[in-house]
Design a protein around this motif. Structure first.
Motif, short mmCIF file in Angstrom:
data_model
loop_
_atom_site.label_atom_id
_atom_site.label_comp_id
_atom_site.label_asym_id
_atom_site.label_seq_id
_atom_site.Cartn_x
_atom_site.Cartn_y
_atom_site.Cartn_z
N LEU A 89 11.90 17.53 2.17
CA LEU A 89 10.38 16.84 1.85
C LEU A 89 10.46 15.36 2.09
O LEU A 89 9.68 14.68 2.83
CB LEU A 89 9.83 17.39 0.86
N ASN A 92 11.28 14.48 5.81
CA ASN A 92 10.02 14.47 6.57
C ASN A 92 9.16 13.51 6.24
O ASN A 92 8.72 12.73 7.21
CB ASN A 92 9.31 15.94 6.36
N SER A 93 8.89 13.08 5.11
CA SER A 93 8.08 11.73 4.88
C SER A 93 8.74 10.54 5.12
O SER A 93 8.00 9.60 5.53
CB SER A 93 7.95 11.96 3.32
N VAL A 96 8.28 10.39 8.87
CA VAL A 96 6.90 10.23 9.49
C VAL A 96 6.38 8.98 9.35
O VAL A 96 5.96 8.21 9.99
CB VAL A 96 5.99 11.37 8.79
N THR A 97 6.60 8.40 7.89
CA THR A 97 6.08 7.14 7.59
C THR A 97 6.81 6.00 8.15
O THR A 97 6.23 4.90 8.49
CB THR A 97 6.29 7.01 6.00
N LEU A 158 5.82 17.49 13.43
CA LEU A 158 5.95 16.05 12.82
C LEU A 158 5.30 14.96 13.81
O LEU A 158 4.58 13.91 13.26
CB LEU A 158 7.19 15.59 12.32
N TRP A 225 2.91 7.55 3.05
CA TRP A 225 3.99 8.06 2.03
C TRP A 225 3.03 8.78 1.29
O TRP A 225 3.49 9.95 0.88
CB TRP A 225 4.63 7.10 1.41
N PRO A 231 -1.50 15.75 6.70
CA PRO A 231 -0.41 16.82 6.58
C PRO A 231 -1.02 18.23 6.27
O PRO A 231 -0.53 19.11 6.84
CB PRO A 231 0.65 16.35 5.58
N ASN A 240 7.93 21.64 7.75
CA ASN A 240 7.19 20.42 8.59
C ASN A 240 6.45 19.76 7.11
O ASN A 240 5.83 18.77 7.65
CB ASN A 240 6.35 20.81 9.61
N THR A 242 5.36 17.25 4.07
CA THR A 242 5.65 16.11 3.77
C THR A 242 5.79 16.15 2.27
O THR A 242 5.18 17.28 1.49
CB THR A 242 4.69 15.11 3.95
#
Length: 294
Positions: A89, A92-93, A96-97, A158, A225, A231, A240, A242
């Motif tokens: 988690l 992924n976060s 992405v961020t 993502l 975040w 999401p 996938n 977050t």
């Protein structure tokens, strides 16, 4: 009469200078009270979250509630790692961020420079349209964006979270104002030397705009975040998810989970954003004050 004269002379003597009476600074007192009240409203929920995460489940619902736990218990944090694959988690976060923040820094700088320094037909109207998109909530555009993402074959990935978030109207506005504060003589000197507009932006203005780009990146990181709505719509598979989506599963079926475990996960999720803000605070302050001296 002589006694009164002696008292006055004693007060005004060189060894005993008269001390004027200080007046109370009511403005300072009011400011302190207001700032203390504002800080309590801001930090109160955070401190309550931290306090509740250190209690046992039975103490969490105790009435009347106590702000400080009598016997701090850290087992809730261990249960977060047991119930969640928190490493996936967080990865992924962070992915992405991080990509969204970098993408917004680059696109906002390029668009802001174009609106500030390049002259083309319809520049004002196009900039007004960009600003108008700031007033449209994400809930209004989520359906057409989802259809576009599905048509591109990127649903439940993502990239479905990254690509739509890279364009930023607020970042474009912020960077445009920043570039307007920079001297135009630099562009004229670069044009005399034969530099193209792209070379002028990349070699002259982009290095000067780093503080402004840092503002865009920090704000984008802190916002995305903690993002939950997009999401929730764009991803289905748990691989996938977050971090905000993963924390929801700590509530258990029909909210039967431990509130201490849930808030322990919330405390852990706040740490990366807090670290980014602490290390980027100087860049944030420099970016906000850089335009005032130009």
């Amino acid at each position: 009469m002589s006694t009164t004269t002696e008292r006055v002379s004693a007060r005004t003597a060189p060894g005993n200078p008269a001390r004027p009476r200080r007046k109370p600074n009511w403005n300072l007192a009011v400011r302190v009270v207001l700032l203390t009240f504002a800080a309590s409203l801001t930090l109160g929920p955070v401190l309550w979250t931290l306090s509740t995460s250190l209690r046992t489940p039975s103490e969490s619902f105790k009435l009347p509630p106590s702000f400080f736990p009598l016997n701090p218990d850290f087992t809730s944090y261990a249960q977060v790692f047991q119930q969640l694959d928190i490493y996936i988690l967080v990865l992924n976060s962070a992915l992405v961020t991080g990509l969204i923040a970098v993408g917004q820094m680059v696109t906002a700088a390029m668009a802001g420079y174009a609106f500030a320094n390049l002259k083309f037909r319809g520049r004002g109207a196009l900039f007004s349209i960009v600003l108008a998109t700031m007033m449209v909530p994400v809930q209004v555009t989520i359906v057409p964006v989802f259809m576009l993402i599905r048509g591109m074959g990127l649903s439940d990935t993502l990239l479905a979270l990254i690509l739509p978030a890279i364009p930023t109207a607020f970042g474009t506005f912020l960077m445009r104002q920043y570039f307007l504060g920079l001297p135009t003589d630099l562009a004229e000197a670069a044009a005399i030397d034969g530099a193209t507009p792209w070379r002028t932006f990349r070699s002259v203005y982009a290095p000067l705009a780093v503080p402004g780009m840092a503002i865009v990146g920090i704000l984008a990181f802190n916002f995305h975040w903690n993002e939950f709505f997009r999401p929730l719509i764009m991803t289905i598979s748990e691989r996938n998810f977050t971090l905000p989506l993963g924390l929801v599963s700590l509530q258990g079926n029909l909210g039967t989970g431990s509130i201490s475990v849930v808030l322990a996960g919330v405390v852990l999720s706040m740490i990366p954003a807090l670290v980014v803000f602490i290390f980027g605070q100087r860049a944030l302050q420099d970016g906000l004050t850089a335009g005032s001296g130009k």
